[in-house]
Write a protein that holds these residues in place. Structure first.
Motif, PDB file in Angstrom:
ATOM      1  N   GLU A  89       0.791  -1.252   0.106  1.00 23.58           N
ATOM      2  CA  GLU A  89       0.095  -0.016  -0.044  1.00 23.58           C
ATOM      3  C   GLU A  89       1.080   1.356  -0.127  1.00 23.58           C
ATOM      4  O   GLU A  89       0.569   2.320  -0.420  1.00 23.58           O
ATOM      5  N   TRP A  90       2.018   1.224   0.678  1.00 17.93           N
ATOM      6  CA  TRP A  90       2.940   2.279   0.791  1.00 17.93           C
ATOM      7  C   TRP A  90       3.273   2.725  -0.709  1.00 17.93           C
ATOM      8  O   TRP A  90       3.353   3.854  -1.138  1.00 17.93           O
ATOM      9  N   ILE A  91       3.516   1.719  -1.833  1.00 13.39           N
ATOM     10  CA  ILE A  91       3.915   1.943  -3.173  1.00 13.39           C
ATOM     11  C   ILE A  91       2.891   2.472  -3.604  1.00 13.39           C
ATOM     12  O   ILE A  91       3.218   3.344  -4.364  1.00 13.39           O
ATOM     13  N   LYS A  92       1.591   2.000  -3.529  1.00 12.56           N
ATOM     14  CA  LYS A  92       0.598   2.287  -4.341  1.00 12.56           C
ATOM     15  C   LYS A  92       0.432   3.932  -3.842  1.00 12.56           C
ATOM     16  O   LYS A  92      -0.569   4.700  -4.625  1.00 12.56           O
ATOM     17  N   SER A  93       0.576   4.392  -2.721  1.00 12.31           N
ATOM     18  CA  SER A  93       0.258   5.523  -1.940  1.00 12.31           C
ATOM     19  C   SER A  93       1.074   6.754  -2.261  1.00 12.31           C
ATOM     20  O   SER A  93       0.977   7.928  -1.884  1.00 12.31           O
ATOM     21  N   GLY A  94       2.376   6.218  -2.905  1.00 14.64           N
ATOM     22  CA  GLY A  94       3.627   7.318  -3.048  1.00 14.64           C
ATOM     23  C   GLY A  94       4.425   7.363  -1.917  1.00 14.64           C
ATOM     24  O   GLY A  94       5.347   8.219  -1.898  1.00 14.64           O
ATOM     25  N   PHE A  95       4.437   6.523  -0.946  1.00 18.71           N
ATOM     26  CA  PHE A  95       5.440   6.691   0.375  1.00 18.71           C
ATOM     27  C   PHE A  95       6.426   5.712   0.046  1.00 18.71           C
ATOM     28  O   PHE A  95       7.051   5.487   0.976  1.00 18.71           O
ATOM     29  N   ALA A  96       6.678   4.953  -0.923  1.00 20.86           N
ATOM     30  CA  ALA A  96       7.628   4.051  -1.067  1.00 20.86           C
ATOM     31  C   ALA A  96       7.966   3.779  -2.697  1.00 20.86           C
ATOM     32  O   ALA A  96       6.959   3.819  -3.536  1.00 20.86           O
ATOM     33  N   VAL A  97       9.223   3.200  -3.273  1.00 19.30           N
ATOM     34  CA  VAL A  97       9.498   2.875  -4.576  1.00 19.30           C
ATOM     35  C   VAL A  97      10.137   1.276  -4.225  1.00 19.30           C
ATOM     36  O   VAL A  97      10.615   1.080  -3.396  1.00 19.30           O
ATOM     37  N   LEU A  98       9.982   0.748  -5.146  1.00 19.52           N
ATOM     38  CA  LEU A  98      10.645  -0.752  -5.170  1.00 19.52           C
ATOM     39  C   LEU A  98      11.421  -0.933  -6.444  1.00 19.52           C
ATOM     40  O   LEU A  98      10.896  -1.050  -7.613  1.00 19.52           O
ATOM     41  N   GLY A  99      12.631  -1.422  -6.294  1.00 14.14           N
ATOM     42  CA  GLY A  99      13.635  -1.334  -7.234  1.00 14.14           C
ATOM     43  C   GLY A  99      13.991  -2.987  -7.228  1.00 14.14           C
ATOM     44  O   GLY A  99      14.117  -3.334  -6.387  1.00 14.14           O
ATOM     45  N   ILE A 100      13.837  -3.479  -8.486  1.00 11.38           N
ATOM     46  CA  ILE A 100      14.352  -4.909  -8.761  1.00 11.38           C
ATOM     47  C   ILE A 100      15.275  -4.956  -9.972  1.00 11.38           C
ATOM     48  O   ILE A 100      15.291  -4.309 -10.993  1.00 11.38           O
ATOM     49  N   VAL A 101      16.253  -5.704  -9.726  1.00 10.15           N
ATOM     50  CA  VAL A 101      17.361  -6.239 -10.863  1.00 10.15           C
ATOM     51  C   VAL A 101      17.089  -7.571 -11.109  1.00 10.15           C
ATOM     52  O   VAL A 101      16.875  -8.588 -10.208  1.00 10.15           O
ATOM     53  N   SER A 102      16.880  -7.955 -12.682  1.00 10.22           N
ATOM     54  CA  SER A 102      16.530  -9.120 -13.045  1.00 10.22           C
ATOM     55  C   SER A 102      17.842  -9.512 -13.897  1.00 10.22           C
ATOM     56  O   SER A 102      18.802  -8.943 -14.238  1.00 10.22           O
ATOM     57  N   GLY A 103      18.142 -10.911 -13.866  1.00 10.48           N
ATOM     58  CA  GLY A 103      19.197 -11.385 -14.583  1.00 10.48           C
ATOM     59  C   GLY A 103      18.973 -11.628 -15.806  1.00 10.48           C
ATOM     60  O   GLY A 103      17.986 -11.230 -16.545  1.00 10.48           O
ATOM     61  N   ARG A 104      19.897 -12.421 -16.675  1.00 12.15           N
ATOM     62  CA  ARG A 104      19.743 -12.624 -18.124  1.00 12.15           C
ATOM     63  C   ARG A 104      18.335 -13.503 -18.397  1.00 12.15           C
ATOM     64  O   ARG A 104      17.717 -12.969 -19.396  1.00 12.15           O
ATOM     65  N   SER A 105      17.883 -14.256 -17.520  1.00 12.83           N
ATOM     66  CA  SER A 105      16.531 -14.855 -17.896  1.00 12.83           C
ATOM     67  C   SER A 105      15.489 -14.222 -17.576  1.00 12.83           C
ATOM     68  O   SER A 105      14.269 -14.697 -17.965  1.00 12.83           O
ATOM     69  N   GLY A 106      15.532 -13.086 -16.902  1.00 14.74           N
ATOM     70  CA  GLY A 106      14.483 -12.049 -16.545  1.00 14.74           C
ATOM     71  C   GLY A 106      13.845 -12.426 -15.208  1.00 14.74           C
ATOM     72  O   GLY A 106      13.208 -11.621 -14.707  1.00 14.74           O
ATOM     73  N   ALA A 107      14.490 -13.245 -14.548  1.00  8.65           N
ATOM     74  CA  ALA A 107      14.121 -13.645 -13.192  1.00  8.65           C
ATOM     75  C   ALA A 107      14.708 -12.460 -12.124  1.00  8.65           C
ATOM     76  O   ALA A 107      16.115 -12.204 -12.284  1.00  8.65           O
ATOM     77  N   PRO A 108      14.166 -12.131 -11.197  1.00 13.85           N
ATOM     78  CA  PRO A 108      14.608 -11.203 -10.246  1.00 13.85           C
ATOM     79  C   PRO A 108      15.753 -11.611  -9.334  1.00 13.85           C
ATOM     80  O   PRO A 108      15.536 -12.869  -8.837  1.00 13.85           O
ATOM     81  N   LEU A 109      16.723 -11.130  -9.256  1.00 13.26           N
ATOM     82  CA  LEU A 109      17.959 -11.436  -8.431  1.00 13.26           C
ATOM     83  C   LEU A 109      18.025 -10.432  -7.313  1.00 13.26           C
ATOM     84  O   LEU A 109      18.642 -11.148  -6.021  1.00 13.26           O
ATOM     85  N   ALA A 110      17.673  -9.275  -7.370  1.00 14.12           N
ATOM     86  CA  ALA A 110      17.736  -8.566  -6.104  1.00 14.12           C
ATOM     87  C   ALA A 110      16.822  -7.645  -6.229  1.00 14.12           C
ATOM     88  O   ALA A 110      16.284  -7.249  -7.054  1.00 14.12           O
ATOM     89  N   ALA A 111      16.589  -7.192  -4.777  1.00 14.36           N
ATOM     90  CA  ALA A 111      15.347  -5.934  -4.825  1.00 14.36           C
ATOM     91  C   ALA A 111      15.467  -5.075  -3.514  1.00 14.36           C
ATOM     92  O   ALA A 111      16.080  -5.387  -2.656  1.00 14.36           O
ATOM     93  N   ALA A 112      15.106  -3.916  -3.613  1.00 10.11           N
ATOM     94  CA  ALA A 112      15.155  -3.092  -2.458  1.00 10.11           C
ATOM     95  C   ALA A 112      13.825  -2.119  -2.438  1.00 10.11           C
ATOM     96  O   ALA A 112      13.316  -1.442  -3.452  1.00 10.11           O
ATOM     97  N   LEU A 113      13.364  -2.014  -1.244  1.00  9.30           N
ATOM     98  CA  LEU A 113      12.412  -0.957  -0.948  1.00  9.30           C
ATOM     99  C   LEU A 113      12.731   0.211  -0.184  1.00  9.30           C
ATOM    100  O   LEU A 113      13.350   0.252   0.673  1.00  9.30           O
ATOM    101  N   CYS A 114      12.535   1.502  -0.898  1.00  8.39           N
ATOM    102  CA  CYS A 114      12.931   2.791  -0.515  1.00  8.39           C
ATOM    103  C   CYS A 114      11.745   3.385  -0.116  1.00  8.39           C
ATOM    104  O   CYS A 114      10.788   3.752  -0.771  1.00  8.39           O
ATOM    105  N   LEU A 115      11.610   4.019   1.148  1.00  2.00           N
ATOM    106  CA  LEU A 115      10.529   4.974   1.666  1.00  2.00           C
ATOM    107  C   LEU A 115      10.982   6.271   0.964  1.00  2.00           C
ATOM    108  O   LEU A 115      11.930   6.821   0.870  1.00  2.00           O
ATOM    109  N   THR A 116       9.803   7.153   0.667  1.00  2.00           N
ATOM    110  CA  THR A 116       9.878   8.513   0.072  1.00  2.00           C
ATOM    111  C   THR A 116       8.833   9.338   0.889  1.00  2.00           C
ATOM    112  O   THR A 116       7.575   8.623   1.095  1.00  2.00           O
ATOM    113  N   TYR A 117       9.060  10.474   1.203  1.00  2.00           N
ATOM    114  CA  TYR A 117       8.266  11.270   1.853  1.00  2.00           C
ATOM    115  C   TYR A 117       8.960  12.730   1.677  1.00  2.00           C
ATOM    116  O   TYR A 117      10.046  12.764   2.098  1.00  2.00           O
TER     117      TYR A 117
END
Length: 363
Positions: A228-256
Motif C-alpha cells: 500500500e505504501w508504494i501504491k500511495s506514493g510512500f515508497a518505491v521498489l527497485g528490482i534487478v533481473s538476470g539474463r533470464s528475466g528472473a529477479p535477482l535483487a530488490a530494494a524497498l525505499c521509503l519516500t516522504y
C-alpha cells in the motif's frame, strides 16, 4: 498545554501536521505507526502516541509505542520494532526558547507514561535530515539534556540535486565498474512507483525476500501495508533481473516529502556473488528518485567497531562501507536510550561488552 492521544486527534489531523512540520519524517506519520503496531503481532504493541494542544491548536506530535522487548517478552519498552522512537515534531516558527520548553514538557509526559506503563527501556532518534538545514535545530545531540544516554552514530545521505554525470563522478571507481559489468553481463533494473507497481512485481519481491531470508521475517499484514505504501506514493521498489528475466535483487525505499530512505533489500542466495547486482540496483533507484524530484537519498546507518545501542558485526561494517561508495556524505544520526529498569541496564551492558569482545576482540 494539553496532551491528547491519537484516538482523539484522528489520523487525518496527525498526518496533516506531519506534512506541514519541518521536523517530521515518514516515521512520524500514522502510516509508519500502523505498520509498527503490526510488527510484533496481536497484543505485542500498544499505541501511546499523543499530540500537544495549545490554545486549541495542535502544536506538536509525539509518536510513542509500548511493546514487548523481543529478547525479554516479560518486559516492555518504548520502541518502534527495532527502530528508535522519533523525536517529537513541533510546529514551525517557534523560537529556540519556546521549542526547548515544549520539548521538555513532552519528555516529562513520556517519563510519566513510562512509570505508568512499567517501561524498562526507551530509545529515541532525531530525524537526521534536520542536520542538512541551513539553520539546523540541533547542533549537538539534544537527548542527553533530556535524561538519555547518547548513542549517536552517523548515517549516509546522497544529494540528488545534480546531474547524473556529477553523481557518477562522486561514486567510488569500483562501484562504477561494477555497474558497467552488471549491464554487460545482461542484468537490468527497474523501479516501480505508485504509477507502475503491479501485484506481480510486489509478489516477486516478497518471494525473493522469503528466499533470501530462508523464512518469513514479518507478519502478512506488514507486507500488505508495504504494498500500500508504494501504491500511495510512500515508497518505491527497485528490482534487478538476470539474463533470464528472473529477479535477482530488490530494494524497498521509503519516500516522504523531499527525501527517500533505503529501507531494506534482498538478494537471491543463488546469485549472491553476481557482480554488480546490488550496485546496479541502488544506481537505478538513485536515478529514479532524482527524476521524481527528490532532493536527498539516505542510504542508511554508518556502523563502526564501537559499542553503542548495538555492537555491529563485521558484515554490518562492510555494508556501511559499501553504502559510502555511492557518494554523498555522513551526517549526524542523533539518538539516545534510557533505562528505567536498573537490572535491565546491567543485563544489556553485559551482553554488549561480551558481544564486542567476541566480534572485535581487545588489543
Amino acid at each position: 498545554m494539553k496532551f491528547l492521544p491519537t484516538s482523539l486527534l484522528g489520523t487525518a489531523a496527525w498526518d496533516e501536521f506531519c506534512r506541514q512540520s519541518d521536523d517530521a519524517g515518514f516515521r512520524h506519520t500514522s502510516t509508519w505507526i500502523d505498520y509498527t503496531l503490526h510488527m510484533r503481532g496481536p497484543g505485542g504493541s500498544t499505541d501511546l502516541s499523543f499530540g500537544v494542544m495549545d490554545e486549541g491548536k495542535l502544536v506538536a506530535v509525539a509518536p510513542l509505542i509500548k511493546e514487548r522487548i523481543h529478547q525479554r517478552p516479560e518486559l516492555f519498552e518504548f520502541g518502534f520494532a527495532g527502530w528508535n522512537i522519533p523525536y517529537p515534531a513541533l510546529i514551525n516558527g517557534l523560537g529556540d526558547r519556546h521549542r526547548e520548553k515544549m520539548t521538555k514538557e513532552i519528555f516529562q509526559e513520556i517519563d510519566r507514561l513510562a512509570r505508568q506503563e512499567v517501561i524498562a527501556y526507551a530509545a529515541v532518534e532525531v530525524n537526521p535530515l534536520l542536520s542538512l538545514r541551513d539553520d539546523p535545530p540541533h547542533l549537538c545531540n539534544p537527548l542527553p539534556f533530556l535524561g538519555f544516554h547518547a548513542t549517536e552514530i552517523a548515517t549516509h545521505i546522497i544529494g540528488l540535486d545534480r546531474d547524473e554525470d556529477s553523481l557518477l563522478r562522486d561514486m567510488r571507481k569500483g562501484h562504477k565498474s561494477d555497474i558497467t559489468a552488471a549491464r554487460n553481463n545482461g542484468l537490468s533494473g527497474r523501479v516501480f512507483d505508485a504509477a507502475s507497481i503491479t501485484d506481480d512485481a510486489f509478489a516477486a519481491y516478497r518471494r525473493l525476500h522469503l528466499r533470501a531470508a530462508g523464512r518469513q521475517t514479518r507478519p502478512d499484514r506488514t507486507w500488505e501495508l508495504m504494498h500500500e505504501w508504494i501504491k500511495s506514493g510512500f515508497a518505491v521498489l527497485g528490482i534487478v533481473s538476470g539474463r533470464s528475466g528472473a529477479p535477482l535483487a530488490a530494494a524497498l525505499c521509503l519516500t516522504y516529502k523531499h527525501a527517500a530512505y533505503y529501507g531494506s533489500s534482498c538478494v537471491d542466495p543463488e546469485f549472491a556473488n553476481e557482480r554488480g547486482a546490488m550496485h546496479l540496483l541502488l544506481w537505478e533507484v538513485m536515478v529514479h528518485l532524482k527524476a521524481a524530484g527528490l532532493q536527498w537519498f539516505e542510504t542508511g546507518w554508518q556502523h563502526t567497531p564501537t559499542m553503542s545501542q548495538e555492537v555491529p558485526s563485521k558484515k554490518e561494517v562492510a555494508i556501511s562501507h559499501f553504502k559510502r561508495g555511492f557518494g554523498g556524505r555522513n551526517v549526524p544520526y542523533f539518538r539516545g536510550e534510557r533505562f528505567y529498569d536498573p537490572e535491565y541496564l546491567r543485563e544489556i551492558s553485559g551482553h554488549r561488552v561480551q558481544k564486542w569482545i567476541e566480534e572485535w576482540g581487545v588489543e
